[in-house]
Design an enzyme around this catalytic site. Structure first.
Site, PDB file in Angstrom:
ATOM      1  N   ARG A  86      48.993  48.001  42.584  1.00 34.02           N
ATOM      2  CA  ARG A  86      48.914  49.310  43.378  1.00 34.02           C
ATOM      3  C   ARG A  86      50.352  49.236  44.205  1.00 34.02           C
ATOM      4  O   ARG A  86      50.949  50.160  44.514  1.00 34.02           O
ATOM      5  CB  ARG A  86      47.810  49.377  44.332  1.00 34.02           C
ATOM      6  CG  ARG A  86      48.011  50.410  45.572  1.00 34.02           C
ATOM      7  CD  ARG A  86      47.651  51.874  44.869  1.00 34.02           C
ATOM      8  NE  ARG A  86      46.338  51.945  44.200  1.00 34.02           N
ATOM      9  CZ  ARG A  86      45.671  52.845  43.706  1.00 34.02           C
ATOM     10  NH1 ARG A  86      46.618  54.082  43.773  1.00 34.02           N
ATOM     11  NH2 ARG A  86      44.803  52.900  42.907  1.00 34.02           N
ATOM     12  N   GLY A 327      42.175  44.153  47.849  1.00 30.19           N
ATOM     13  CA  GLY A 327      41.071  44.693  47.216  1.00 30.19           C
ATOM     14  C   GLY A 327      41.237  45.174  45.846  1.00 30.19           C
ATOM     15  O   GLY A 327      42.025  45.406  45.308  1.00 30.19           O
ATOM     16  N   HIS A 329      41.323  48.404  45.365  1.00 36.40           N
ATOM     17  CA  HIS A 329      42.274  49.530  45.222  1.00 36.40           C
ATOM     18  C   HIS A 329      43.803  48.906  45.216  1.00 36.40           C
ATOM     19  O   HIS A 329      44.685  49.476  44.337  1.00 36.40           O
ATOM     20  CB  HIS A 329      42.218  50.312  46.505  1.00 36.40           C
ATOM     21  CG  HIS A 329      43.263  51.375  46.554  1.00 36.40           C
ATOM     22  ND1 HIS A 329      44.236  51.463  47.045  1.00 36.40           N
ATOM     23  CD2 HIS A 329      43.004  52.781  46.272  1.00 36.40           C
ATOM     24  CE1 HIS A 329      45.000  52.767  47.020  1.00 36.40           C
ATOM     25  NE2 HIS A 329      43.867  53.557  46.357  1.00 36.40           N
ATOM     26  N   CYS A 330      43.711  47.626  45.651  1.00 35.56           N
ATOM     27  CA  CYS A 330      45.094  47.078  45.565  1.00 35.56           C
ATOM     28  C   CYS A 330      45.478  46.514  44.116  1.00 35.56           C
ATOM     29  O   CYS A 330      46.713  46.331  43.731  1.00 35.56           O
ATOM     30  CB  CYS A 330      45.122  45.623  46.561  1.00 35.56           C
ATOM     31  SG  CYS A 330      44.481  46.134  48.296  1.00 35.56           S
ATOM     32  N   ILE A 331      44.473  46.221  43.218  1.00 34.99           N
ATOM     33  CA  ILE A 331      44.763  46.026  41.770  1.00 34.99           C
ATOM     34  C   ILE A 331      44.705  47.050  40.845  1.00 34.99           C
ATOM     35  O   ILE A 331      45.013  46.541  39.599  1.00 34.99           O
ATOM     36  CB  ILE A 331      44.026  44.556  41.682  1.00 34.99           C
ATOM     37  CG1 ILE A 331      42.509  45.141  41.411  1.00 34.99           C
ATOM     38  CG2 ILE A 331      44.236  43.562  42.581  1.00 34.99           C
ATOM     39  CD1 ILE A 331      41.644  44.028  40.814  1.00 34.99           C
TER      40      ILE A 331
END
Length: 338
Positions: A86, A327, A329-331
Protein backbone atom coordinates in the site's frame (compact mmCIF):
# COMPACT_ATOMS: atom_id res chain seq x y z
CA UNK A 1 -7.16 15.34 -19.10
CA UNK A 2 -8.36 14.69 -15.54
CA UNK A 3 -7.14 11.68 -13.61
CA UNK A 4 -9.29 10.39 -10.78
CA UNK A 5 -8.74 7.77 -8.10
CA UNK A 6 -11.83 5.56 -7.92
CA UNK A 7 -13.33 4.52 -4.62
CA UNK A 8 -11.66 1.34 -3.37
CA UNK A 9 -14.96 -0.49 -3.74
CA UNK A 10 -15.10 0.10 -7.50
CA UNK A 11 -14.45 -3.07 -9.57
CA UNK A 12 -10.86 -4.29 -9.51
CA UNK A 13 -8.67 -5.83 -12.18
CA UNK A 14 -6.46 -7.30 -9.45
CA UNK A 15 -4.78 -6.72 -6.11
CA UNK A 16 -1.02 -6.13 -5.78
CA UNK A 17 1.03 -7.28 -2.80
CA UNK A 18 4.72 -7.62 -1.84
CA UNK A 19 6.28 -10.67 -0.20
CA UNK A 20 8.21 -10.40 3.10
CA UNK A 21 11.77 -11.44 2.40
CA UNK A 22 14.00 -10.17 5.22
CA UNK A 23 14.64 -7.73 8.02
CA UNK A 24 12.19 -7.18 10.86
CA UNK A 25 9.31 -8.61 8.79
CA UNK A 26 10.83 -12.08 9.01
CA UNK A 27 12.51 -11.50 12.35
CA UNK A 28 15.42 -13.40 13.81
CA UNK A 29 13.91 -16.85 14.20
CA UNK A 30 12.38 -19.48 11.94
CA UNK A 31 9.17 -19.26 13.94
CA UNK A 32 8.92 -15.54 13.27
CA UNK A 33 9.63 -16.03 9.57
CA UNK A 34 6.99 -18.75 9.38
CA UNK A 35 4.46 -16.46 11.07
CA UNK A 36 5.14 -13.62 8.62
CA UNK A 37 5.04 -15.79 5.50
CA UNK A 38 1.92 -17.62 6.66
CA UNK A 39 0.08 -14.37 7.42
CA UNK A 40 0.97 -12.65 4.13
CA UNK A 41 -0.03 -15.85 2.33
CA UNK A 42 -3.34 -16.06 4.23
CA UNK A 43 -4.23 -12.54 3.11
CA UNK A 44 -3.17 -13.22 -0.48
CA UNK A 45 -5.17 -16.43 -0.69
CA UNK A 46 -8.22 -14.79 0.90
CA UNK A 47 -8.08 -12.03 -1.73
CA UNK A 48 -7.52 -14.59 -4.50
CA UNK A 49 -10.94 -16.09 -3.74
CA UNK A 50 -12.42 -12.89 -5.18
CA UNK A 51 -9.93 -11.51 -7.72
CA UNK A 52 -6.45 -12.08 -9.19
CA UNK A 53 -3.45 -11.33 -6.98
CA UNK A 54 0.01 -10.34 -8.20
CA UNK A 55 2.82 -10.57 -5.65
CA UNK A 56 6.09 -8.66 -6.09
CA UNK A 57 8.83 -10.93 -4.76
CA UNK A 58 12.50 -10.32 -4.13
CA UNK A 59 14.55 -12.69 -6.33
CA UNK A 60 16.01 -14.28 -3.19
CA UNK A 61 12.55 -15.27 -1.92
CA UNK A 62 10.84 -16.73 -4.99
CA UNK A 63 11.05 -20.33 -3.81
CA UNK A 64 9.60 -19.48 -0.40
CA UNK A 65 6.80 -17.44 -1.93
CA UNK A 66 5.84 -20.20 -4.32
CA UNK A 67 5.83 -22.73 -1.47
CA UNK A 68 3.32 -20.68 0.52
CA UNK A 69 1.24 -19.31 -2.35
CA UNK A 70 1.08 -22.25 -4.73
CA UNK A 71 -0.20 -21.45 -8.20
CA UNK A 72 -3.03 -19.18 -7.09
CA UNK A 73 -0.93 -16.01 -7.08
CA UNK A 74 1.10 -14.50 -9.93
CA UNK A 75 4.68 -13.55 -9.05
CA UNK A 76 6.68 -10.58 -10.36
CA UNK A 77 10.36 -10.43 -9.38
CA UNK A 78 11.95 -7.19 -8.18
CA UNK A 79 14.36 -6.28 -5.36
CA UNK A 80 12.54 -5.35 -2.15
CA UNK A 81 13.41 -3.88 1.24
CA UNK A 82 10.02 -4.39 2.86
CA UNK A 83 6.54 -5.72 2.13
CA UNK A 84 3.98 -2.90 2.60
CA UNK A 85 2.59 -2.64 -0.92
CA UNK A 86 0.00 0.00 0.00
CA UNK A 87 2.87 2.36 0.82
CA UNK A 88 5.66 1.43 -1.56
CA UNK A 89 3.47 0.78 -4.58
CA UNK A 90 1.66 3.25 -6.82
CA UNK A 91 -1.87 4.58 -6.50
CA UNK A 92 -3.95 3.74 -9.56
CA UNK A 93 -6.09 6.37 -11.26
CA UNK A 94 -8.26 6.50 -14.37
CA UNK A 95 -9.53 9.08 -16.85
CA UNK A 96 -12.54 6.92 -17.66
CA UNK A 97 -10.97 4.96 -20.49
CA UNK A 98 -7.34 4.53 -19.46
CA UNK A 99 -5.50 3.55 -16.31
CA UNK A 100 -2.38 5.19 -14.88
CA UNK A 101 -0.26 4.76 -11.76
CA UNK A 102 0.72 7.67 -9.51
CA UNK A 103 4.28 7.05 -8.33
CA UNK A 104 4.78 8.93 -5.06
CA UNK A 105 8.20 9.57 -3.57
CA UNK A 106 8.78 6.93 -0.89
CA UNK A 107 11.39 7.66 1.77
CA UNK A 108 10.77 5.15 4.52
CA UNK A 109 7.79 6.87 6.19
CA UNK A 110 9.59 10.16 6.68
CA UNK A 111 13.22 8.96 6.57
CA UNK A 112 12.89 6.88 9.73
CA UNK A 113 16.25 5.81 11.12
CA UNK A 114 15.22 2.13 11.22
CA UNK A 115 13.89 1.99 7.65
CA UNK A 116 15.55 0.99 4.37
CA UNK A 117 13.98 2.12 1.12
CA UNK A 118 16.51 2.07 -1.73
CA UNK A 119 14.66 -0.78 -3.46
CA UNK A 120 11.17 0.06 -2.26
CA UNK A 121 11.41 3.59 -3.69
CA UNK A 122 11.48 1.99 -7.16
CA UNK A 123 8.47 -0.31 -6.72
CA UNK A 124 5.92 2.23 -7.94
CA UNK A 125 7.61 2.27 -11.32
CA UNK A 126 8.03 -1.54 -11.29
CA UNK A 127 4.31 -2.07 -10.70
CA UNK A 128 3.30 0.53 -13.30
CA UNK A 129 5.45 -1.21 -15.91
CA UNK A 130 4.24 -4.68 -14.96
CA UNK A 131 0.64 -3.48 -15.15
CA UNK A 132 1.33 -1.91 -18.54
CA UNK A 133 0.03 1.52 -17.58
CA UNK A 134 1.29 5.09 -17.74
CA UNK A 135 3.35 6.23 -14.76
CA UNK A 136 2.53 9.64 -13.29
CA UNK A 137 5.50 10.88 -11.28
CA UNK A 138 4.69 12.95 -8.21
CA UNK A 139 7.17 15.00 -6.17
CA UNK A 140 5.04 14.46 -3.05
CA UNK A 141 6.45 12.15 -0.39
CA UNK A 142 3.38 10.08 0.31
CA UNK A 143 2.09 6.57 0.87
CA UNK A 144 -1.16 4.87 -0.04
CA UNK A 145 -1.91 4.32 3.63
CA UNK A 146 -1.86 8.08 4.11
CA UNK A 147 -5.06 8.75 2.15
CA UNK A 148 -8.61 7.56 1.59
CA UNK A 149 -10.95 8.86 -1.13
CA UNK A 150 -14.70 8.58 -1.62
CA UNK A 151 -14.33 8.49 -5.42
CA UNK A 152 -16.36 11.69 -5.78
CA UNK A 153 -13.72 14.27 -4.95
CA UNK A 154 -13.25 13.94 -1.18
CA UNK A 155 -9.97 12.83 0.40
CA UNK A 156 -9.17 12.06 4.04
CA UNK A 157 -5.66 12.98 5.22
CA UNK A 158 -3.75 13.45 8.48
CA UNK A 159 -1.59 16.51 9.03
CA UNK A 160 0.95 14.42 10.92
CA UNK A 161 1.76 12.49 7.71
CA UNK A 162 1.30 14.90 4.82
CA UNK A 163 2.92 17.87 6.61
CA UNK A 164 5.61 15.75 8.30
CA UNK A 165 8.97 17.58 8.13
CA UNK A 166 10.58 14.22 7.37
CA UNK A 167 8.40 13.88 4.29
CA UNK A 168 7.43 17.24 2.90
CA UNK A 169 9.29 20.03 4.72
CA UNK A 170 7.90 23.45 3.95
CA UNK A 171 4.76 22.29 2.18
CA UNK A 172 1.43 23.79 3.21
CA UNK A 173 -2.02 22.20 3.24
CA UNK A 174 -2.75 24.08 0.01
CA UNK A 175 0.38 22.62 -1.63
CA UNK A 176 -0.64 19.08 -0.74
CA UNK A 177 -4.22 19.66 -1.87
CA UNK A 178 -3.03 21.00 -5.22
CA UNK A 179 -0.85 17.95 -5.89
CA UNK A 180 -3.63 15.55 -4.94
CA UNK A 181 -6.02 17.45 -7.19
CA UNK A 182 -3.53 17.03 -10.05
CA UNK A 183 -2.87 13.34 -9.46
CA UNK A 184 -6.04 11.95 -7.83
CA UNK A 185 -8.67 14.40 -9.04
CA UNK A 186 -9.73 15.33 -5.52
CA UNK A 187 -11.49 18.65 -4.92
CA UNK A 188 -12.16 18.66 -1.18
CA UNK A 189 -9.90 17.63 1.71
CA UNK A 190 -10.87 16.63 5.23
CA UNK A 191 -7.80 17.12 7.40
CA UNK A 192 -7.57 14.99 10.54
CA UNK A 193 -5.06 16.19 13.13
CA UNK A 194 -3.16 12.95 13.70
CA UNK A 195 -3.25 9.18 13.67
CA UNK A 196 -3.29 6.54 16.42
CA UNK A 197 -0.81 6.55 19.28
CA UNK A 198 1.20 3.40 18.53
CA UNK A 199 1.44 4.38 14.87
CA UNK A 200 2.85 7.75 15.96
CA UNK A 201 5.67 6.23 17.98
CA UNK A 202 9.16 5.36 16.76
CA UNK A 203 8.30 2.34 14.61
CA UNK A 204 5.08 3.76 13.20
CA UNK A 205 4.16 5.76 10.10
CA UNK A 206 3.52 8.99 12.07
CA UNK A 207 -0.21 8.63 11.69
CA UNK A 208 -1.60 6.90 8.60
CA UNK A 209 -5.30 7.52 8.07
CA UNK A 210 -6.04 3.94 6.99
CA UNK A 211 -6.31 2.70 10.56
CA UNK A 212 -8.33 5.75 11.60
CA UNK A 213 -11.17 6.35 9.13
CA UNK A 214 -12.42 5.30 5.70
CA UNK A 215 -15.31 5.84 3.29
CA UNK A 216 -17.39 2.68 2.77
CA UNK A 217 -19.26 4.75 0.19
CA UNK A 218 -19.74 8.46 -0.49
CA UNK A 219 -21.41 10.34 2.31
CA UNK A 220 -20.50 7.85 5.03
CA UNK A 221 -17.31 7.42 7.03
CA UNK A 222 -16.29 4.52 9.28
CA UNK A 223 -14.21 5.67 12.26
CA UNK A 224 -11.99 3.82 14.71
CA UNK A 225 -13.52 4.50 18.13
CA UNK A 226 -11.43 3.74 21.20
CA UNK A 227 -13.93 3.72 24.05
CA UNK A 228 -11.63 2.86 26.95
CA UNK A 229 -10.46 6.09 28.65
CA UNK A 230 -7.28 4.37 29.85
CA UNK A 231 -6.01 4.03 26.25
CA UNK A 232 -4.37 7.19 24.80
CA UNK A 233 -6.35 6.67 21.58
CA UNK A 234 -9.49 7.58 23.54
CA UNK A 235 -8.43 11.22 23.14
CA UNK A 236 -7.42 10.70 19.50
CA UNK A 237 -10.84 9.23 18.71
CA UNK A 238 -12.59 12.21 20.30
CA UNK A 239 -10.53 14.62 18.17
CA UNK A 240 -11.19 12.70 14.97
CA UNK A 241 -14.90 12.33 15.65
CA UNK A 242 -15.23 16.04 16.39
CA UNK A 243 -13.65 16.89 13.03
CA UNK A 244 -15.77 14.43 11.06
CA UNK A 245 -19.05 15.42 12.72
CA UNK A 246 -18.39 19.01 11.65
CA UNK A 247 -17.21 18.17 8.12
CA UNK A 248 -18.91 17.98 4.77
CA UNK A 249 -17.81 16.10 1.67
CA UNK A 250 -17.10 17.39 -1.84
CA UNK A 251 -20.81 17.26 -2.65
CA UNK A 252 -21.64 19.41 0.39
CA UNK A 253 -23.23 16.59 2.37
CA UNK A 254 -22.91 16.25 6.12
CA UNK A 255 -21.19 12.95 6.78
CA UNK A 256 -22.90 9.96 8.33
CA UNK A 257 -20.31 8.95 10.93
CA UNK A 258 -20.31 5.28 11.94
CA UNK A 259 -18.18 4.39 14.94
CA UNK A 260 -16.40 1.05 14.73
CA UNK A 261 -15.28 0.05 18.24
CA UNK A 262 -11.59 -0.62 18.75
CA UNK A 263 -10.77 -4.15 19.87
CA UNK A 264 -11.06 -4.75 23.61
CA UNK A 265 -7.36 -5.62 23.69
CA UNK A 266 -5.44 -2.57 24.89
CA UNK A 267 -1.79 -3.65 25.08
CA UNK A 268 0.71 -6.15 23.74
CA UNK A 269 4.31 -6.85 24.75
CA UNK A 270 5.43 -3.53 23.22
CA UNK A 271 2.81 -1.23 24.76
CA UNK A 272 -0.51 0.27 23.65
CA UNK A 273 -1.86 -1.46 20.53
CA UNK A 274 -3.28 0.25 17.46
CA UNK A 275 -5.37 -2.75 16.39
CA UNK A 276 -8.06 -1.43 14.05
CA UNK A 277 -10.93 -2.93 12.08
CA UNK A 278 -10.80 0.10 9.76
CA UNK A 279 -7.74 -1.44 8.07
CA UNK A 280 -9.63 -3.76 5.72
CA UNK A 281 -9.25 -4.37 1.98
CA UNK A 282 -12.19 -4.25 -0.41
CA UNK A 283 -12.25 -6.87 -3.16
CA UNK A 284 -14.71 -7.77 -5.91
CA UNK A 285 -17.79 -8.91 -4.00
CA UNK A 286 -16.05 -9.05 -0.65
CA UNK A 287 -14.17 -7.50 2.24
CA UNK A 288 -10.96 -9.00 3.66
CA UNK A 289 -10.95 -7.77 7.24
CA UNK A 290 -8.71 -7.95 10.30
CA UNK A 291 -9.50 -10.13 13.26
CA UNK A 292 -7.58 -10.14 16.53
CA UNK A 293 -8.88 -13.08 18.54
CA UNK A 294 -10.82 -10.37 20.35
CA UNK A 295 -14.28 -10.11 21.94
CA UNK A 296 -15.14 -7.28 19.53
CA UNK A 297 -14.30 -9.24 16.35
CA UNK A 298 -17.88 -10.42 15.77
CA UNK A 299 -19.35 -6.95 16.26
CA UNK A 300 -16.84 -5.53 13.79
CA UNK A 301 -17.81 -8.12 11.17
CA UNK A 302 -21.47 -7.22 11.64
CA UNK A 303 -20.70 -3.51 11.20
CA UNK A 304 -18.67 -4.19 8.04
CA UNK A 305 -21.46 -6.35 6.61
CA UNK A 306 -23.89 -3.48 7.21
CA UNK A 307 -21.48 -0.91 5.71
CA UNK A 308 -20.86 -3.03 2.59
CA UNK A 309 -24.20 -4.69 1.76
CA UNK A 310 -23.92 -7.56 -0.67
CA UNK A 311 -20.24 -8.21 0.06
CA UNK A 312 -18.96 -11.30 1.80
CA UNK A 313 -16.78 -10.44 4.80
CA UNK A 314 -13.87 -12.80 5.46
CA UNK A 315 -11.31 -12.32 8.21
CA UNK A 316 -7.63 -13.05 8.70
CA UNK A 317 -5.87 -12.86 12.07
CA UNK A 318 -3.94 -9.61 11.68
CA UNK A 319 -2.02 -9.64 14.95
CA UNK A 320 1.22 -10.75 13.23
CA UNK A 321 0.83 -7.84 10.77
CA UNK A 322 0.21 -5.24 13.46
CA UNK A 323 3.16 -6.58 15.44
CA UNK A 324 5.27 -5.67 12.39
CA UNK A 325 3.68 -2.25 11.90
CA UNK A 326 0.54 -2.52 9.78
CA UNK A 327 -2.56 -4.42 8.76
CA UNK A 328 -4.37 -5.98 5.82
CA UNK A 329 -4.99 -2.69 4.00
CA UNK A 330 -1.30 -1.86 4.42
CA UNK A 331 -0.10 -4.93 2.50
CA UNK A 332 -2.56 -4.68 -0.40
CA UNK A 333 -3.16 -2.24 -3.27
CA UNK A 334 -6.05 -2.39 -5.70
CA UNK A 335 -5.75 -1.98 -9.46
CA UNK A 336 -9.13 -0.72 -10.71
CA UNK A 337 -10.80 -2.25 -13.72
CA UNK A 338 -11.27 0.19 -16.61
Amino acid sequence: MTWRMPHEGAPHERTWMAWPSGGYALGDSEASAEEARSTWAAVALAVARFEPVTMVVDPSAVAAARKYLGSDVQLVEAPLDDAWMRDIGPTFVTDGSRLAAVDWVFNGWGAQDWAQWGNDALIGAVVAEAAGVERIASPLVNEGGGLHVDGEGTVLLTRSVQLDPGRNPGLTEADVEAELARTLGTTHTIWLPRGLTRDSERFGTRGHVDIVATFPHPGTVLVHAQRDPSHPDFAVSREVLDVLHSSRDAAGRELEVVEVPAPATLRDDEGWVDYSYINHHLVNGGVVACSFGDPHDAEAVDLLRAAYPGREVVTVDARPLFARGGGIHCITQQQPRV
